[in-house]
Design an enzyme around this catalytic site. Sequence first.
Site, PDB file in Angstrom:
ATOM      1  N   CYS A 185      -6.438 -23.493   5.581  1.00 53.24           N
ATOM      2  CA  CYS A 185      -7.092 -23.659   4.271  1.00 53.24           C
ATOM      3  C   CYS A 185      -7.436 -22.323   3.616  1.00 53.24           C
ATOM      4  CB  CYS A 185      -8.367 -24.481   4.430  1.00 53.24           C
ATOM      5  SG  CYS A 185      -9.604 -23.672   5.495  1.00 53.24           S
ATOM      6  N   ARG A 202       3.361  -1.361  11.151  1.00 56.02           N
ATOM      7  CA  ARG A 202       3.368  -2.671  10.491  1.00 56.02           C
ATOM      8  C   ARG A 202       4.352  -2.573   9.336  1.00 56.02           C
ATOM      9  NH1 ARG A 202      -1.874  -6.395   8.947  1.00 56.02           N
ATOM     10  NH2 ARG A 202      -1.059  -8.210  10.032  1.00 56.02           N
ATOM     11  N   ASP A 255     -22.691 -32.656   1.966  1.00 59.54           N
ATOM     12  CA  ASP A 255     -22.560 -32.979   0.552  1.00 59.54           C
ATOM     13  C   ASP A 255     -23.707 -33.814   0.017  1.00 59.54           C
ATOM     14  OD1 ASP A 255     -20.194 -31.593   0.384  1.00 59.54           O
ATOM     15  OD2 ASP A 255     -18.930 -33.338   0.773  1.00 59.54           O
ATOM     16  N   TYR A 279       0.840  -1.205   0.000  1.00 57.95           N
ATOM     17  CA  TYR A 279       0.000   0.000   0.000  1.00 57.95           C
ATOM     18  C   TYR A 279       0.878   1.260   0.000  1.00 57.95           C
ATOM     19  CZ  TYR A 279      -3.799  -3.300   0.864  1.00 57.95           C
ATOM     20  OH  TYR A 279      -4.699  -4.328   0.750  1.00 57.95           O
TER      21      TYR A 279
HETATM   22  P1  ADP Z   1     -19.817 -34.576   4.053  1.00 58.47           P
HETATM   23  O1  ADP Z   1     -18.758 -33.710   3.440  1.00 58.47           O
HETATM   24  O2  ADP Z   1     -21.184 -34.161   3.639  1.00 58.47           O
HETATM   25  O3  ADP Z   1     -19.692 -34.672   5.528  1.00 58.47           O
HETATM   26  P2  ADP Z   1     -18.344 -37.025   3.321  1.00 58.47           P
HETATM   27  O4  ADP Z   1     -18.357 -37.550   1.928  1.00 58.47           O
HETATM   28  O5  ADP Z   1     -17.107 -36.425   3.834  1.00 58.47           O
HETATM   29  O6  ADP Z   1     -19.617 -36.047   3.444  1.00 58.47           O
HETATM   30  O7  ADP Z   1     -18.715 -38.171   4.322  1.00 58.47           O
HETATM   31  C1  ADP Z   1     -19.768 -39.023   4.128  1.00 58.47           C
HETATM   32  C2  ADP Z   1     -19.517 -40.261   4.949  1.00 58.47           C
HETATM   33  O8  ADP Z   1     -20.721 -40.998   4.999  1.00 58.47           O
HETATM   34  C3  ADP Z   1     -18.463 -41.196   4.363  1.00 58.47           C
HETATM   35  O9  ADP Z   1     -17.485 -41.464   5.345  1.00 58.47           O
HETATM   36  C4  ADP Z   1     -19.242 -42.468   4.017  1.00 58.47           C
HETATM   37  O10 ADP Z   1     -18.482 -43.626   4.245  1.00 58.47           O
HETATM   38  C5  ADP Z   1     -20.420 -42.394   4.952  1.00 58.47           C
HETATM   39  N1  ADP Z   1     -21.631 -43.080   4.474  1.00 58.47           N
HETATM   40  C6  ADP Z   1     -22.221 -42.963   3.269  1.00 58.47           C
HETATM   41  N2  ADP Z   1     -23.323 -43.738   3.198  1.00 58.47           N
HETATM   42  C7  ADP Z   1     -23.442 -44.346   4.406  1.00 58.47           C
HETATM   43  C8  ADP Z   1     -24.375 -45.282   4.968  1.00 58.47           C
HETATM   44  N3  ADP Z   1     -25.406 -45.715   4.268  1.00 58.47           N
HETATM   45  N4  ADP Z   1     -24.182 -45.692   6.223  1.00 58.47           N
HETATM   46  C9  ADP Z   1     -23.133 -45.240   6.967  1.00 58.47           C
HETATM   47  N5  ADP Z   1     -22.231 -44.368   6.474  1.00 58.47           N
HETATM   48  C10 ADP Z   1     -22.376 -43.934   5.216  1.00 58.47           C
HETATM   49 FE1  SF4 Z   2      -7.850 -21.531   9.555  1.00 59.55          FE
HETATM   50 FE2  SF4 Z   2     -10.475 -21.330   9.544  1.00 59.55          FE
HETATM   51 FE3  SF4 Z   2      -9.046 -19.748   8.005  1.00 59.55          FE
HETATM   52 FE4  SF4 Z   2      -9.185 -22.368   7.438  1.00 59.55          FE
HETATM   53  S1  SF4 Z   2     -10.851 -20.904   7.408  1.00 59.55           S
HETATM   54  S2  SF4 Z   2      -7.364 -21.070   7.449  1.00 59.55           S
HETATM   55  S3  SF4 Z   2      -9.307 -23.218   9.484  1.00 59.55           S
HETATM   56  S4  SF4 Z   2      -9.049 -19.780  10.211  1.00 59.55           S
END
Ligand code: ADP
Ligand code: SF4
Length: 676
Positions: free
Chosen positions: A343, A221, A634, A174
């Site tokens: 992240c 800073r 998800d 800046y």
């Molecule tokens: P999110 O990001 O929404 O939390 P993830 O894909 O990281 O979803 O996690 C979904 C989890 O759900 C996975 O670990 C998968 O093994 C588990 N899973 C999917 N279907 C089933 C089911 N029918 N019973 C138990 N666990 C399940």
């Molecule tokens: Fe850290 Fe949260 Fe920023 Fe990710 S979003 S870098 S976990 S403070």
Amino acid sequence: MRNPRYDILFESVKIGPVTAPNRFYQVPHCTGMGYRRPRTLAALRRIKAEGGWGVINTEYCSIDASSDDEPFPHASIWDEGDVAALGLMTEAVHEYGALAGCELWHGGAGSANLFSREVPLGVTSSPAGVLDPIQTRAMDKADIRDLRRNHRDAACRARSAGFDIIYIYACHGYLLHQFLHPSNRRSDEYGGSPENRVRLVRELLEDTLEAVGDSCAVAIRFSVGSLVGGGRPANDDPRTMIELLADLPDLWDITVDEYSHEMGTSRFIKEAALEESMRWVKQVTGKPLVSVGRLTSPDTMVRLIKNGVIDLVGAARPSIADPFLPRKIDQGREDEIRECIGCNICYTGDQQHVPIRCTQNPTIGEEWRRGWHPEQIPEKESDSHILIVGSGPAGLEAATALGQRGYRVTLAEAGLELGGRISREARLPGLAEWSRVRDWRLGQIERLSNVEYFLDSCLDAKQIREFAADRVALASGSEWRRNGVGRWHQEAIPGWQKENVFTPDELLDGAIPPGPITIFDDDHYYLAGVLAEKLVRDGLDVRLVTPAPEISAWTQHTSEQETIQAHLLQIGVELETATTLLAIEEGGVRLACVHSGRERERSAQSVVLVTSREPRDALFHELCNEMKIDRIGDCLAPGAIAHAVYAGHRYAREMDAPPQKGVPFRREPALAAEVD
Ligand code: ADP
Ligand code: SF4
């Protein structure tokens, strides 16, 4: 009980005329709120003070209308309306005995003044803003006099808003950094030699000390220079300049030129990364020094203080991921710190002009508008027993927060470990720290006797029915599409059924396709780039093709795009941008330029499609008419890990709440001056 090893962190530190109650110092950081959302902002900063941070700073705070950074949501202290708005923050911070700091800012050529439409000011006439078609006008002596007067007036307004620390912001490219920079070849006394280039900063320090220095500390800073070859040229001698100013400021806030290092993602930059480049600074000044380094480990903090590198533990992200980090150390609960994973999702709020969000802390930014507190959650309102299917970030967060509310929770996971996508992705190159999302929640769940979990338990509809829970949360995640449908292709890519086409899920499960490999990235976040790196490490030739103009384009918002692209080039990934995948053919792929449509062939033994995902929601459709079942994360809408954590948390907070009518959260009035 606090571990005596950490006592040093709780010593007070005198900073000019004020005293920080401890060494925990929240450095200035963006919130995506700025002057537009003063109540939202004050509530966020209040939580930090409640969590034990001894000093809490604003984000960059424009001194007057000669510099605005719109559309980025910066703070401003232009008038009495701003004073009243920022007064909400200082009051909130003081309630807990912390000090409030204000980072006075002038962007110079860094801002194009899109809002004020004032002609931007610069050291010379140079291009302004971010590729904006306007240049600055070179500041003459009268402009410099005006700047000094206006900066001084802003400092006085900051004091009347209740701030204890006032910043001279001389880094991050800046205006003041532009004066310090070797490229400043002005022929007057403000350019050329280091003594001349540092003159304006010295004058502002002196002006501010004279105006408010009796009651406020004056901080600077300052950057110790550039860390990467090929980046902006370094100051030729930051040491000379720091020596020239030495004991003039009350506090040195030390950083480096590049955001990508200072706040680098954990994929590339580890804890305490600035240590080596700044360990000399304390030899040059007797004044207290603060610096950052994504410091989440109290042992690292103690080491840096004892080794004479810093006096105050600077933090932005660690204070966002866990606003109660200091208090947890103070209470001997350091194993409960919710550690930042590096992240940079927090930075995307500012970059996209909306309030901050965080992967680890779903409550950040929601303190005022939804009344969420990171350490408190209302008690349960029924004796419902909740079954959560899936232990990814959504399921784990829902189980944790519901458990903290006192609900009885059963978490069923199909796999042999908890964590869902976190556990899988944290094994990819550079992403190990992401496992903290799983580990912190697991640590909490282990403390809750009302939450039980079962691994190796893939539930079907019949089992869910038989379980007879009062409520079911389906957190079963999503699967990467096999056919290439995504943003670019609304129809399947010809050739997608071939045996040599792989999904990211298959790679995460351990498949190693035969090379050479073409990865088609129409997702634009980190995954395609990380998979490319993994496959290179597996010894394969990799080409990464994307319709976007650059690799992992969305990571511009996490401040790592340039690092990612440079890194992939360095490790030998062939990059083809502005290119789409038309078809997968025998022994190769047909590509086309997205602008001209011109086609070209490339040989490939296998293809990885990183395009979009299919929610894994079959169980919901089977059961939704016979029980209370909700989809979270998800399996409702595939997104980033931060989206899933937020969804899980919101589900838990809203359990047994009456249905919401109208806008589901509070909004700020438009005028800062109307603050009551
Ligand atoms: P999110 O990001 O929404 O939390 P993830 O894909 O990281 O979803 O996690 C979904 C989890 O759900 C996975 O670990 C998968 O093994 C588990 N899973 C999917 N279907 C089933 C089911 N029918 N019973 C138990 N666990 C399940
Ligand atoms: Fe850290 Fe949260 Fe920023 Fe990710 S979003 S870098 S976990 S403070």
